[in-house]
Write a protein that holds these residues in place. Structure first.
Motif, PDB file in Angstrom:
ATOM      1  N   GLY A  87       0.786  -1.238   0.000  1.00  0.00           N
ATOM      2  CA  GLY A  87       0.000   0.000   0.000  1.00  0.00           C
ATOM      3  C   GLY A  87       0.813   1.281   0.000  1.00  0.00           C
ATOM      4  N   LEU A  88       2.139   1.150  -0.013  1.00  0.00           N
ATOM      5  CA  LEU A  88       2.967   2.375   0.048  1.00  0.00           C
ATOM      6  C   LEU A  88       2.701   3.271  -1.171  1.00  0.00           C
ATOM      7  CD1 LEU A  88       6.731   2.496   1.023  1.00  0.00           C
ATOM      8  CD2 LEU A  88       5.851   3.875  -0.861  1.00  0.00           C
ATOM      9  N   GLY A  89       2.382   4.537  -0.895  1.00  0.00           N
ATOM     10  CA  GLY A  89       2.271   5.526  -1.965  1.00  0.00           C
ATOM     11  C   GLY A  89       0.912   5.639  -2.621  1.00  0.00           C
ATOM     12  N   ILE A  90      -0.050   4.814  -2.183  1.00  0.00           N
ATOM     13  CA  ILE A  90      -1.339   4.852  -2.888  1.00  0.00           C
ATOM     14  C   ILE A  90      -2.502   5.258  -1.990  1.00  0.00           C
ATOM     15  CG2 ILE A  90      -0.700   3.274  -4.739  1.00  0.00           C
ATOM     16  CD1 ILE A  90      -2.102   1.038  -3.210  1.00  0.00           C
ATOM     17  N   ALA A  91      -2.178   5.772  -0.788  1.00  0.00           N
ATOM     18  CA  ALA A  91      -3.263   6.148   0.127  1.00  0.00           C
ATOM     19  C   ALA A  91      -4.108   7.270  -0.449  1.00  0.00           C
ATOM     20  CB  ALA A  91      -2.691   6.553   1.486  1.00  0.00           C
ATOM     21  N   THR A  92      -3.466   8.277  -1.047  1.00  0.00           N
ATOM     22  CA  THR A  92      -4.224   9.412  -1.577  1.00  0.00           C
ATOM     23  C   THR A  92      -4.420   9.308  -3.087  1.00  0.00           C
ATOM     24  OG1 THR A  92      -2.173  10.654  -1.777  1.00  0.00           O
ATOM     25  CG2 THR A  92      -3.483  11.015   0.228  1.00  0.00           C
ATOM     26  N   MET A  93      -3.555   8.548  -3.766  1.00  0.00           N
ATOM     27  CA  MET A  93      -3.661   8.445  -5.223  1.00  0.00           C
ATOM     28  C   MET A  93      -3.560   6.977  -5.656  1.00  0.00           C
ATOM     29  SD  MET A  93      -1.523  11.763  -6.640  1.00  0.00           S
ATOM     30  CE  MET A  93      -2.101  11.549  -8.323  1.00  0.00           C
ATOM     31  N   PRO A  94      -4.652   6.220  -5.463  1.00  0.00           N
ATOM     32  CA  PRO A  94      -4.606   4.794  -5.831  1.00  0.00           C
ATOM     33  C   PRO A  94      -4.302   4.580  -7.317  1.00  0.00           C
ATOM     34  CG  PRO A  94      -6.839   5.489  -5.263  1.00  0.00           C
ATOM     35  CD  PRO A  94      -5.937   6.618  -4.873  1.00  0.00           C
ATOM     36  N   GLU A  95      -4.576   5.613  -8.113  1.00  0.00           N
ATOM     37  CA  GLU A  95      -4.312   5.490  -9.558  1.00  0.00           C
ATOM     38  C   GLU A  95      -2.826   5.331  -9.862  1.00  0.00           C
ATOM     39  OE1 GLU A  95      -5.612   8.065  -7.932  1.00  0.00           O
ATOM     40  OE2 GLU A  95      -5.185   9.995  -8.882  1.00  0.00           O
ATOM     41  N   MET A  96      -1.961   5.576  -8.866  1.00  0.00           N
ATOM     42  CA  MET A  96      -0.528   5.391  -9.079  1.00  0.00           C
ATOM     43  C   MET A  96      -0.189   3.963  -9.499  1.00  0.00           C
ATOM     44  SD  MET A  96       1.083   8.116  -8.922  1.00  0.00           S
ATOM     45  CE  MET A  96       0.634   9.791  -8.541  1.00  0.00           C
ATOM     46  N   LEU A  97      -1.009   2.997  -9.071  1.00  0.00           N
ATOM     47  CA  LEU A  97      -0.766   1.608  -9.512  1.00  0.00           C
ATOM     48  C   LEU A  97      -0.886   1.526 -11.033  1.00  0.00           C
ATOM     49  CD1 LEU A  97      -2.713  -0.452  -6.816  1.00  0.00           C
ATOM     50  CD2 LEU A  97      -0.231  -0.432  -7.153  1.00  0.00           C
ATOM     51  N   ARG A  98      -1.914   2.200 -11.565  1.00  0.00           N
ATOM     52  CA  ARG A  98      -2.124   2.143 -13.029  1.00  0.00           C
ATOM     53  C   ARG A  98      -1.041   2.929 -13.760  1.00  0.00           C
ATOM     54  NH1 ARG A  98      -8.759   2.552 -12.895  1.00  0.00           N
ATOM     55  NH2 ARG A  98      -8.984   0.771 -11.486  1.00  0.00           N
ATOM     56  N   TYR A  99      -0.632   4.059 -13.180  1.00  0.00           N
ATOM     57  CA  TYR A  99       0.455   4.813 -13.818  1.00  0.00           C
ATOM     58  C   TYR A  99       1.726   3.961 -13.835  1.00  0.00           C
ATOM     59  CZ  TYR A  99      -2.567   8.936 -13.024  1.00  0.00           C
ATOM     60  OH  TYR A  99      -3.607   9.822 -13.006  1.00  0.00           O
ATOM     61  N   SER A 100       1.917   3.167 -12.790  1.00  0.00           N
ATOM     62  CA  SER A 100       3.107   2.305 -12.750  1.00  0.00           C
ATOM     63  C   SER A 100       3.088   1.326 -13.919  1.00  0.00           C
ATOM     64  CB  SER A 100       3.156   1.534 -11.424  1.00  0.00           C
ATOM     65  OG  SER A 100       3.245   2.436 -10.338  1.00  0.00           O
ATOM     66  N   CYS A 101       1.903   0.828 -14.251  1.00  0.00           N
ATOM     67  CA  CYS A 101       1.811  -0.097 -15.391  1.00  0.00           C
ATOM     68  C   CYS A 101       2.218   0.600 -16.681  1.00  0.00           C
ATOM     69  CB  CYS A 101       0.389  -0.644 -15.514  1.00  0.00           C
ATOM     70  SG  CYS A 101      -0.063  -1.638 -14.094  1.00  0.00           S
ATOM     71  N   VAL A 102       1.906   1.887 -16.784  1.00  0.00           N
ATOM     72  CA  VAL A 102       2.294   2.630 -17.993  1.00  0.00           C
ATOM     73  C   VAL A 102       3.821   2.759 -18.068  1.00  0.00           C
ATOM     74  CG1 VAL A 102       2.033   4.786 -19.273  1.00  0.00           C
ATOM     75  CG2 VAL A 102       0.076   3.808 -18.072  1.00  0.00           C
ATOM     76  N   THR A 103       4.481   2.874 -16.920  1.00  0.00           N
ATOM     77  CA  THR A 103       5.957   2.928 -16.978  1.00  0.00           C
ATOM     78  C   THR A 103       6.504   1.608 -17.531  1.00  0.00           C
ATOM     79  OG1 THR A 103       6.499   2.118 -14.747  1.00  0.00           O
ATOM     80  CG2 THR A 103       6.046   4.476 -14.955  1.00  0.00           C
ATOM     81  N   ALA A 104       5.870   0.504 -17.160  1.00  0.00           N
ATOM     82  CA  ALA A 104       6.331  -0.792 -17.683  1.00  0.00           C
ATOM     83  C   ALA A 104       6.119  -0.873 -19.191  1.00  0.00           C
ATOM     84  CB  ALA A 104       5.615  -1.932 -16.972  1.00  0.00           C
ATOM     85  N   ILE A 105       4.974  -0.373 -19.635  1.00  0.00           N
ATOM     86  CA  ILE A 105       4.693  -0.387 -21.075  1.00  0.00           C
ATOM     87  C   ILE A 105       5.715   0.472 -21.812  1.00  0.00           C
ATOM     88  CG2 ILE A 105       3.027   0.347 -22.838  1.00  0.00           C
ATOM     89  CD1 ILE A 105       0.833  -0.319 -20.647  1.00  0.00           C
ATOM     90  N   HIS A 106       6.016   1.630 -21.244  1.00  0.00           N
ATOM     91  CA  HIS A 106       6.955   2.512 -21.930  1.00  0.00           C
ATOM     92  C   HIS A 106       8.363   1.917 -21.950  1.00  0.00           C
ATOM     93  CE1 HIS A 106       9.102   6.426 -22.750  1.00  0.00           C
ATOM     94  NE2 HIS A 106       8.270   6.289 -23.748  1.00  0.00           N
TER      95      HIS A 106
END
Ligand SMILES: Cc1cc2nc3c(=O)[nH]c(=O)nc-3n(C[C@H](O)[C@H](O)[C@H](O)COP(=O)(O)O)c2cc1C
Length: 190
Positions: free
Chosen positions: A99-118
């Motif tokens: 749960g680190l880093g996603i308390a206020t912005m859970p969408e960060m998980l999805r942004y992380s997936c975009v970094t993998a795609i890039h």
């Protein structure tokens, strides 16, 4: 990247792209990306048929006739020809990362997936392989077709292969749809 040569991607190259993708940074090191590699011809055709239908619907959304015809003239996916198709999902309940880093912005998980795609995208280009991201789809329909766990969210449907005609200029620019705009128009200071 919508026009693919028939040349297959060597298994070692495909493995290297996926190994590069999972080195990407992610929030809390949650590594929430999940890759589904398409292996079933009937599924490929189902995806292509679905995107064709959504594409026809998107075209009819252009009220101005000239723009609508210009849209219809574009090729907007290579799902039938690309030697490799990958769907990328985000596991919205990834336990890694605690749960680190996603308390206020859970969408960060999805942004992380975009970094993998890039990361995968750049590793592909370094090998002369092209990637086309297909987004003219209903994510619920694609998720159902791919039969994945219910808490996975679709991030991307990707076509991979060697370009028929390599070019440094985006196809949409070459076809007069949209040019690259200058950095100065995109950079702001406060
Ligand atoms: C988030 C995202 C979604 C995209 N969706 C589409 C799409 O649905 N259809 C399409 O033709 N291009 C789409 N693109 C653009 C192509 O993936 C991209 O322009 C192409 O791979 C680069 O090749 P090009 O130089 O021929 O444009 C998308 C790009 C991004 C980053």
């Amino acid at each position: 990247m919508r026009h693919f040569a028939a040349q297959a991607i060597a298994p070692a190259d495909m493995a290297a792209l996926l190994e590069a993708a999972v080195l990407a940074p992610s929030v809390g090191n949650a590594q929430p990306w999940r890759f589904v590699r398409l292996r079933t011809p009937a599924l490929r055709e189902a995806l292509a048929g679905h995107v064709d239908a959504e594409n026809a619907r998107a075209a009819s959304g252009y009220a101005q006739e000239g723009r609508r015809e210009a849209y219809r003239a574009l090729k907007l996916h290579g799902l039938r020809e690309a030697p490799e198709l990958l769907a990328v999902f985000c596991d919205d309940h990834a336990t890694a990362g605690h749960g680190l880093g996603i308390a206020t912005m859970p969408e960060m998980l999805r942004y992380s997936c975009v970094t993998a795609i890039h990361t995968l995208w750049l590793a592909a280009r370094a090998r002369g392989i092209g990637l086309g991201w297909v987004s003219i789809l209903d994510p619920a329909a694609v998720t159902a077709l791919l039969d994945v766990p219910p808490d996975w969210t679709l991030i991307a449907l990707l076509c991979l292969g060697y370009p028929e005609t390599p070019s440094d200029t985006p196809e949409l620019e070459r076809r007069g749809w949209q040019t690259r705009e200058p950095l100065a128009d995109r950079l702001f200071e406060r």
